[in-house]
Design an enzyme around this catalytic site. Sequence first.
Site: not given
Length: 644
Positions: A309, A362
Amino acid sequence: MAHDEFGGLTGWDLEGFHSGGDTEVWKRLGSHVVTIDDDERGPITGTRFAVWAPNAQAVEVISDFNWWTGDRMRLIPGSGVWGTFVEGVDEGTLYKFRIQDQWGTWHEKVDPMARYSEQAPQNASIVTETHYEWNDDEWIARREASRAHAEPMSVYEVHLGGWRHGLSYRELADQLVSYVTWQGYTHVEFMPLAEHPFAPSWGYQVTGYFSPTSRYGSPDDLRYLIDKLHQAGIGVIMDWVPGHFPKDDWALGRFDGTALYEHADPRQGEHKDWGTYIFNYGRNEVKSFLVSSALYWISEFHADGLRVDAVASMLYLDYSREEGQWVPNKYGGRENLEAIDFLRYVNSHLYSRHPGILMIAEESTSFPGVTKPVDDGGLGFGFKWNMGWMNDSLRYLELNPFHRQYHHGEMTFAMVYQYSENFILPISHDEVVHGKGSMITKIPGDDWQQFASLRAFYSYMWSFPGKQLVFMGQEFGQRHEFDESVSLEWFVADLWGHGGLKRLFRDLNKIYKENPALWQLDSDPRGFEWINADDAGNNLFSWLRRSDDGSTIACFTNFSPNPQTDYRIDLPMEGVWTEILNTDSLEYDGTGEFGNLGQIVAAPLPAPDRLRAVATVCVPPMGSVWLRHNPSATAALPGDPGVQ
């Protein structure tokens, strides 16, 4: 005392932790049920507790076994780690550490290495050991031999609490596995399952980097769920959050009274936007802690990969900061060199330990080489989310169809940089929250236009180079934004429009997996060729997808409400092209009026263009058609049965 007071843990065991090279720290720190030798009584069983707190004056383990009054721990010489062994303490025991800082103040902290925790809002750590016996050897063997870039991948992103609210890991092992199997996805991606206190954070503010959230059951219950997915042929990707951690006073922050896991300087150690701390990636012990966490989910829970993330927030020292709010690196630049080294290390280490896994970034900027190998100067990820494609595509989809012609280039632009990285095309949870609306409410028009546009869009996505990811609920056109506190709107899933979309997703996945042309050369320019990239006036996009053996599929998507009933095209090969998908089919709640009777026939062009052929195709309004070249087929005669 006639036995080892540290339960067998020595300073030598901790050298790798301090050098940054120990990637299995969970085996040494935390709580462990162990049997040790007592000089007088022989083998005795209890729990060993160990915690890193180098700047503490004193540390106690407080627990239900001592009525939360505290047993003093002792410092293992030269290690900064405090330890003790308590006889008779077994699994299920609740505990915390009470730490006295340099100023004499006591702080109650949960175990950073806890492998099980109380259910929120309670937060005590729980002594646990695994007793699970895996049944996924065949899956793991196939994974080790896999080549992810040249294999199909369609990912169903899931928030376990919001899929069907109230289900446990074991209940999900029945219902979720059955549903994902029917839909045909190759993988599920779980939003963070590491322990977190605040449910509306969706798991992105982690307090237990080794502790599966107890909201849905025990750690072995999660193992059972993953095992069942593997036995059904479904891979498991887990979200992992090494970019920041919350400031809860009972967790990692200021753990021993000092900035232990984070930078002390707030210009380096705090995310002002998120109100969280940033890890000190340059500290060896922090590196060992984080790499161990990543390895833990793959080694101990058989996860098939991690989606990391907020990578952009890790890469840049000035991420979301004004001038004067950040500290340049040693060269005066904005790149976070310590975080870059950390990401390279974690990727290299995990790929070396578990061949065939997926490491996914990401990453929302154009940082170079995210998916290049570390040896070639890259970060070493296997895939990167294509945020540019996502933003451009959704912006186009939200436009009135008349205005789309003026934004045609935004949809074709992704091919300019397609082969710079290995991409996943994500329509994730981030696109259906915070006032953005659900996918269906983004689209102008009435119900028919909205559903037809969604069918066209997802078919466009499934045929575009790159792997696919969609967030749960999109497959049947959920009308409201994601809300983690309630289930998806299953009550609409079989209504008109919704049910057709759900059936389309099933068929997209089936056709996709059966046709290597749609996935084998995603990262190779040989796998894609425009038929017409410039038909802005018709809002129409067309291209060819190819596989290694030359099999070819022609893909057409019409984002206009006007049908193209005799759309003239050039094709690379003459003969029969079989219609394998038409989103206007009655099966998908389309009109059933616009099709190609099952095939088109491409006629050869006269010299000097004999290497190409010409045909006409019918492309539905707000619709997609896929045609597969079938060199062995003969053209159907008038009156032969066909499918629209």
